[in-house]
Design a protein around this motif. Structure first.
Motif, short mmCIF file in Angstrom:
data_model
loop_
_atom_site.label_atom_id
_atom_site.label_comp_id
_atom_site.label_asym_id
_atom_site.label_seq_id
_atom_site.Cartn_x
_atom_site.Cartn_y
_atom_site.Cartn_z
N SER A 15 4.67 12.03 8.42
CA SER A 15 3.72 11.27 7.88
C SER A 15 3.93 11.41 6.12
O SER A 15 4.14 10.43 5.09
CB SER A 15 2.31 11.21 8.15
OG SER A 15 1.48 10.65 7.52
N ALA A 16 3.93 12.54 5.84
CA ALA A 16 4.22 12.99 4.15
C ALA A 16 5.47 12.41 3.63
O ALA A 16 5.63 11.81 2.61
CB ALA A 16 4.10 14.32 4.03
N ARG A 17 6.39 12.41 4.60
CA ARG A 17 7.89 11.98 4.14
C ARG A 17 7.73 10.52 4.00
O ARG A 17 8.21 9.89 3.04
CB ARG A 17 8.83 12.37 5.06
CG ARG A 17 9.48 13.81 4.99
CD ARG A 17 10.94 13.68 5.66
NE ARG A 17 10.71 13.69 7.18
CZ ARG A 17 10.17 14.38 8.10
NH1 ARG A 17 9.71 15.62 7.71
NH2 ARG A 17 10.05 14.28 9.29
N SER A 18 7.00 9.97 4.60
CA SER A 18 7.02 8.35 4.59
C SER A 18 6.27 7.89 3.36
O SER A 18 6.60 6.68 2.85
CB SER A 18 6.34 7.88 5.94
OG SER A 18 4.95 8.02 5.79
N LEU A 19 5.59 8.84 2.64
CA LEU A 19 4.66 8.34 1.50
C LEU A 19 5.78 8.02 0.38
O LEU A 19 5.32 7.35 -0.31
CB LEU A 19 3.71 9.38 0.97
CG LEU A 19 2.57 9.60 1.78
CD1 LEU A 19 1.77 10.83 1.25
CD2 LEU A 19 1.77 8.28 1.30
N GLY A 20 7.27 8.51 0.53
CA GLY A 20 7.74 8.34 -0.57
C GLY A 20 8.69 6.93 -0.50
O GLY A 20 9.53 6.57 -1.38
N ARG A 21 8.23 6.24 0.70
CA ARG A 21 9.21 5.12 0.92
C ARG A 21 8.37 3.65 0.20
O ARG A 21 7.19 3.77 0.42
CB ARG A 21 9.47 4.71 2.25
CG ARG A 21 10.27 6.10 2.98
CD ARG A 21 10.80 5.61 4.30
NE ARG A 21 11.25 6.79 4.85
CZ ARG A 21 10.69 7.41 5.91
NH1 ARG A 21 9.74 7.26 6.54
NH2 ARG A 21 11.53 8.32 6.34
N THR A 22 8.97 2.91 -0.41
CA THR A 22 8.68 1.76 -0.90
C THR A 22 7.80 0.87 0.39
O THR A 22 7.02 0.30 0.19
CB THR A 22 9.47 0.83 -1.68
OG1 THR A 22 9.96 1.75 -2.92
CG2 THR A 22 8.61 -0.47 -2.43
N ARG A 23 8.33 0.72 1.29
CA ARG A 23 7.84 0.08 2.31
C ARG A 23 6.79 0.59 3.26
O ARG A 23 5.80 -0.26 3.38
CB ARG A 23 9.28 0.23 3.59
CG ARG A 23 8.82 -0.98 4.73
CD ARG A 23 9.93 -0.80 5.70
NE ARG A 23 11.08 -1.68 5.10
CZ ARG A 23 12.38 -1.53 5.54
NH1 ARG A 23 12.80 -0.85 6.39
NH2 ARG A 23 13.23 -2.26 5.00
N THR A 24 6.67 1.76 3.26
CA THR A 24 5.34 2.49 3.57
C THR A 24 4.22 2.08 2.59
O THR A 24 3.35 1.88 3.17
CB THR A 24 5.47 4.14 3.45
OG1 THR A 24 6.56 4.43 4.42
CG2 THR A 24 4.27 4.64 4.07
N LEU A 25 4.52 2.31 1.38
CA LEU A 25 3.29 2.03 0.42
C LEU A 25 3.03 0.49 0.35
O LEU A 25 1.72 0.00 0.63
CB LEU A 25 3.67 2.26 -0.82
CG LEU A 25 4.06 3.72 -1.17
CD1 LEU A 25 4.47 4.28 -2.60
CD2 LEU A 25 2.78 4.61 -0.78
N THR A 26 4.21 -0.45 0.59
CA THR A 26 3.55 -2.07 0.61
C THR A 26 2.94 -2.46 2.08
O THR A 26 2.18 -3.21 1.92
CB THR A 26 4.78 -2.79 0.41
OG1 THR A 26 6.19 -2.36 1.45
CG2 THR A 26 5.67 -2.44 -1.10
#
Length: 187
Positions: A15-26
């Motif tokens: 979950s923490a790693r996914s925070l760095g992805r643009t796709r996660t944030l959008t």
């Protein structure tokens, strides 16, 4: 017992790693917007402190896709933005904590697991008993005084009656999200 801790550790790390992805944030941002709409228009107000809401239905997909950290952040942001957009009383950080805990519970139950009916029921039951009935009632007492404790039986009754409906709707949302084609880097 060791496998439970390793599962939790991997959930939080993923979950923490996914925070760095643009796709996660959008994607989380879109789901946050849906949650905000549901928290504004998908609510039946029984009284000032007793509401029936469908906003949690937009938090569960975030938890399924991105885990407890992202879902916890979305829960907290939804509470803060909800207060800014449509305040219904004074801001109290305890309710932000409750919203964040709801996202974390969904994330721990739904992220990187097969979503079975028992998980949906367990997640809702944990949130209803500990967060909605327990913490939120305690926060209302802190905010408005001991007289608010008188609303506990009504709040408990409302949450228990609403529980089966929430579980059915949440289960349907989980099945729907599972069918949506999602890129491998999200899951």
């Amino acid at each position: 017992m060791h496998s439970v801790f390793s599962l939790i550790r991997s959930q939080y790390a993923g979950s923490a790693r996914s925070l760095g992805r643009t796709r996660t944030l959008t994607t989380a941002g879109i789901l946050l917007a849906i949650q905000m709409v549901l928290s504004s228009y998908g609510v039946i107000e029984v009284s000032d402190s007793l509401k029936i809401s469908l906003a949690h239905l937009a938090l569960a997909p975030t938890a399924m896709l991105f885990g407890p950290i992202v879902a916890g952040m979305q829960g907290a942001l939804s509470d803060i933005l909800g207060f800014i957009i449509k305040p219904t009383g004074p801001y109290f950080p305890g309710f932000t904590l409750s919203a964040m805990l709801g996202g974390i519970v969904y994330g721990m139950m739904f992220y990187k697991t097969e979503r079975r009916l028992w998980q949906v029921i367990a997640a809702r039951l944990i949130i209803v008993v500990f967060v909605n009935i327990g913490l939120n009632t305690a926060f209302l007492v802190m905010l408005y005084g001991p007289a608010k404790l008188a609303t506990l039986p009504l709040r408990a009754f409302k949450n228990i009656v609403q529980l089966p409906f929430d579980c059915v709707l949440l289960s349907a949302v989980c099945r729907l999200v599972r069918r949506v084609p999602v890129p491998a880097d999200i899951r």
